[in-house]
Design an enzyme around this catalytic site. Structure first.
Site, short mmCIF file in Angstrom:
data_model
loop_
_atom_site.label_atom_id
_atom_site.label_comp_id
_atom_site.label_asym_id
_atom_site.label_seq_id
_atom_site.Cartn_x
_atom_site.Cartn_y
_atom_site.Cartn_z
N GLU A 1 0.82 -1.21 0.00
CA GLU A 1 0.00 0.00 0.00
C GLU A 1 0.85 1.26 0.00
O GLU A 1 0.55 2.22 -0.70
CB GLU A 1 -0.94 0.01 1.21
CG GLU A 1 -2.05 -1.05 1.14
CD GLU A 1 -3.05 -0.78 0.01
OE1 GLU A 1 -3.20 0.38 -0.41
OE2 GLU A 1 -3.68 -1.74 -0.45
N ASP B 1 -6.03 8.88 -0.25
CA ASP B 1 -5.57 7.76 0.58
C ASP B 1 -4.40 8.25 1.42
O ASP B 1 -3.46 8.85 0.89
CB ASP B 1 -5.10 6.59 -0.30
CG ASP B 1 -6.27 5.83 -0.91
OD1 ASP B 1 -7.42 6.01 -0.46
OD2 ASP B 1 -6.03 5.04 -1.83
#
Ligand SMILES: *[C@@H]1O[C@H](CO)[C@@H](O)[C@H](O)[C@H]1NC(C)=O
Length: 148
Positions: free
Chosen positions: A54, A71
């Site tokens: 991620e 994000d």
């Protein structure tokens, strides 16, 4: 007007604060101490693998998505549902400012990640995890680290 705002925002993100890249084993220790090992049945390897794909262990990693949401941090937690960014319409399920998810102190990010796992019933939230970690032997991710 909206586009200009978003461009300014991106400018701020790019020139933003210094980033910290954790090492794999340092993260393993922090995650283990924070009770992530086997949280909701997901072994430590799942968390380390997920954070790697991620964010590359980058605490300040940020990605602006097509819908304008962002994000944030080591777990790439999205502002639309999970944290408060201030301007966009948000749900803020984690009751936390998004800016608290990009600090070197991972406490808030871990609390929020636990909530995501609990509310969405698993780790499917993370595409990087689904693609690279799910269902694999993840024992190597904590190999050589001083965690049980
Ligand atoms: C970490 O993320 C920040 C924000 O996206 C970026 O500016 C920085 O270059 C990244 N650090 C590394 C080492 O990739």
């Amino acid at each position: 007007m909206k586009a200009a705002g978003i461009l300014t925002l991106i400018g701020c993100l790019v020139t933003g604060a210094e980033s910290k890249i954790y090492t794999r084993c340092k993260l393993a220790k922090i995650f283990s101490r924070a009770g992530l090992d086997n949280y909701w049945g997901f072994s430590l390897g799942n968390w380390i693998c997920m954070a790697y794909y991620e964010s590359g262990y980058n605490t300040t990693a940020q990605r602006v998505l097509d819908d304008g949401s962002i994000d944030y941090g080591i777990f790439q937690i999205n502002s639309f549902t999970w944290c408060r960014h201030g301007k966009l319409r948000e749900n803020n399920h984690c009751h936390v400012a998004c800016s608290a998810l990009i600090t070197d102190d991972l406490t808030d990010a871990i609390i929020c990640a636990k909530k995501i796992v609990k509310e969405t019933q698993g780790m499917n939230y993370w595409q990087g995890w689904k693609k690279h970690c799910e269902g694999r032997d993840l024992s190597d991710w904590k190999k050589g680290c001083e965690v049980s």
